[in-house]
Each structure stands twice: as structure tokens, then as C-alpha cells.
Design an enzyme around this catalytic site. Sequence first.
Site, PDB file in Angstrom:
ATOM      1  CE  LYS A 278      -9.932  11.820  -0.355  1.00  0.00           C
ATOM      2  NZ  LYS A 278      -9.696  11.595  -1.595  1.00  0.00           N
TER       3      LYS A 278
ATOM      4  NE  ARG B 197      -8.098   6.145   1.603  1.00  0.00           N
ATOM      5  CZ  ARG B 197      -7.243   7.109   1.273  1.00  0.00           C
ATOM      6  NH1 ARG B 197      -7.404   8.337   2.158  1.00  0.00           N
ATOM      7  NH2 ARG B 197      -6.457   6.973   0.330  1.00  0.00           N
TER       8      ARG B 197
ATOM      9  NE  ARG C 100      -1.670  13.305  -6.127  1.00  0.00           N
ATOM     10  CZ  ARG C 100      -2.807  12.708  -5.331  1.00  0.00           C
ATOM     11  NH1 ARG C 100      -3.437  13.315  -4.614  1.00  0.00           N
ATOM     12  NH2 ARG C 100      -2.409  11.504  -5.046  1.00  0.00           N
TER      13      ARG C 100
ATOM     14  NE  ARG D 201       0.414  10.364  -3.037  1.00  0.00           N
ATOM     15  CZ  ARG D 201      -0.665  10.424  -2.333  1.00  0.00           C
ATOM     16  NH1 ARG D 201      -1.332  11.544  -2.236  1.00  0.00           N
ATOM     17  NH2 ARG D 201      -1.490   9.346  -2.359  1.00  0.00           N
TER      18      ARG D 201
ATOM     19  NE  ARG E 201      -3.454   6.023  -4.379  1.00  0.00           N
ATOM     20  CZ  ARG E 201      -3.139   7.067  -5.091  1.00  0.00           C
ATOM     21  NH1 ARG E 201      -2.356   7.036  -6.093  1.00  0.00           N
ATOM     22  NH2 ARG E 201      -3.669   8.091  -4.695  1.00  0.00           N
TER      23      ARG E 201
HETATM   24  P1  AMP Z   1      -3.885   9.675   0.110  1.00  0.00           P
HETATM   25  O1  AMP Z   1      -3.060  10.899   0.316  1.00  0.00           O
HETATM   26  O2  AMP Z   1      -5.244   9.798   0.989  1.00  0.00           O
HETATM   27  O3  AMP Z   1      -4.092   9.283  -1.070  1.00  0.00           O
HETATM   28  O4  AMP Z   1      -3.121   8.289   1.214  1.00  0.00           O
HETATM   29  C1  AMP Z   1      -2.272   7.623   0.580  1.00  0.00           C
HETATM   30  C2  AMP Z   1      -2.146   6.371   1.101  1.00  0.00           C
HETATM   31  O5  AMP Z   1      -2.113   6.431   2.511  1.00  0.00           O
HETATM   32  C3  AMP Z   1      -3.368   5.249   0.647  1.00  0.00           C
HETATM   33  O6  AMP Z   1      -3.194   4.839  -0.469  1.00  0.00           O
HETATM   34  C4  AMP Z   1      -3.257   4.437   2.130  1.00  0.00           C
HETATM   35  O7  AMP Z   1      -2.279   3.500   1.726  1.00  0.00           O
HETATM   36  C5  AMP Z   1      -2.739   5.361   3.065  1.00  0.00           C
HETATM   37  N1  AMP Z   1      -4.096   5.872   3.927  1.00  0.00           N
HETATM   38  C6  AMP Z   1      -4.438   7.288   3.946  1.00  0.00           C
HETATM   39  N2  AMP Z   1      -5.396   7.144   4.559  1.00  0.00           N
HETATM   40  C7  AMP Z   1      -5.938   5.954   5.159  1.00  0.00           C
HETATM   41  C8  AMP Z   1      -7.034   5.441   5.803  1.00  0.00           C
HETATM   42  N3  AMP Z   1      -7.885   6.108   6.306  1.00  0.00           N
HETATM   43  N4  AMP Z   1      -6.759   3.885   5.964  1.00  0.00           N
HETATM   44  C9  AMP Z   1      -5.843   3.367   5.335  1.00  0.00           C
HETATM   45  N5  AMP Z   1      -4.789   3.635   4.888  1.00  0.00           N
HETATM   46  C10 AMP Z   1      -4.885   5.229   4.537  1.00  0.00           C
END
Ligand code: AMP
Length: 242
Positions: A28, A103, A144, A177, A188
Site C-alpha cells: 500500500k 481499518r 522490510r 519494525r 496482524r
Molecule cells: P501499518 O504501518 O499500516 O502496518 O500500521 C502499523 C500499526 O499501527 C498497526 O498494526 C496498528 O497497530 C496501527 N494502525 C495503523 N493504522 C491503523 C488504523 N487505521 N486503525 C487502528 N490501528 C492502526
Amino acid sequence: MHTQKYSSATKSISTKLLVLLGPPGAGKGTLADQIAAEYNIPQISTGELLRLHVRRKTVLGTRARTRADRGLLVGDDLVCDMVARRITEPDCARGATLDGFPRTIGQAKWLDRYLDKYYREHVPFIVLKLNVEEEELFRRLSARRLCSSCGRAYNILVRPPNTADACDFDGEKLITRRDDAQDLIHKRIRVYQQETLPVANYYRDKGQLREINGNAPVHSVAAETMRILQDASFPQRQRQCR
Ligand code: AMP
């Protein structure tokens, strides 16, 4: 960051909202970069915004970290507030790509209400869902790396830094990460299936969802995306007055 151009001119468009859905590791962020270059609209990544809060040790960052580090979603209220603040910044005047938001069904409904309340005009709105095999997600997430200072993302297999373990931009150390650990990747993906697939169904029912094969090489995914964005007559959202 490398971006491929698909036409000579950057498009000048009125406010346009794109939502990118897909499991962790679907690409994404990479796609949002390419859309930003092509359509001149910024990427709003809720994950990145949260990590920025964590790096700055804000109250929000401290609250988010305990959930994010366990592979869980952060609360809807917190994330929606953050998006509401970011989306009103000047660079979003002509639109934005929402990467990783909404989400949950709660967030999707919040976004509907927010757009109805604050936008007077029709806003072209489209949701793109990247579909990627689980095995491929593991391969990508394991490779990553992130800059520990500016948060820029690298993939040591397909988009490595110029110098091993150092950010091209600021030379700072690259890290993995915490939530890219194997057990958390599993978790996840399960959270995505439980919480975010219903969001895809929500938009599908509204006729706003387009799906893309995200297993394909980056340039094919980008080309398919640009084709969809150029060809699709975006469902128009009827705006109410403020
Ligand atoms: P990402 O970088 O998109 O993989 O997000 C990393 C982490 O941030 C996720 O595993 C969630 O803990 C939190 N997170 C990111 N976006 C959201 C969202 N829209 N709603 C809830 N938690 C989020």
C-alpha cells in the site's frame, strides 16, 4: 524514493479521496507513493503517523505503542482524530490517499460521516484493495527495514538502500519494525481478516471497491492502478451543506 511516471503531466484534479486496503505487506505504501507522484495528492498513512508519535514520545504515541507492538489495532477514536487533523492540512486540499485507513467498520462509518459533514461538493471516492498471497506477505515483511530516524521504508530484496543498513536520506541506522517479527506478522494478518475484510465488503456493497492482484510486480500493480483511476467513473458522493 523511486517513482515511475505513467504520463507526462501531473494531473490537476479537484478533491479526490482514494482508500488503499490490503493486508500488511501488500504494498500500500509503495503504491501510495506512486499515486502521490502521478496525481499530486499526499499519502496519509495512519501507521506512519502513529510511528511518528511514538518516535516523538507523545501521549498519543505512548497509548498507540502498547497496542501496535502487540500487532493489535489502535482504538478508533484515537485514529479517527488523527486523520481528521491531518486531512485538514493545506496539502490535502485537492485530496489524499488514505493508506491503512479505514481499518474497521467503525472507522469506515466515521469517514462517511466526516465527509458528509465537512465537504460541500462531490468528492470522487474510490477504494482499491490489494490482494496478496500470505506466503508473499511473509517474504516481503521479513525483508522490510525502516530508518530509525525518518521512518523511510526499504526492502532489502527489491528496494535496498545504497549502503547496507543505512538510510539513503539521512544515513541513520535501518531497523526491523517490532511488529514485523514472525509471530506478529501472523497476528496482524488475522486482525486484517477479522477487522478489515468486513470494510472491503462494506465498500463492495456500496459499489466503491476495485480489486487488484498485488502479487504482481510493483510496476504492473502501479500500471493497473493508474488504469483503474483513469478509466473508472468514480462513484460520486453527494455532499451536504456544512
Ligand atoms: P501499518 O504501518 O499500516 O502496518 O500500521 C502499523 C500499526 O499501527 C498497526 O498494526 C496498528 O497497530 C496501527 N494502525 C495503523 N493504522 C491503523 C488504523 N487505521 N486503525 C487502528 N490501528 C492502526
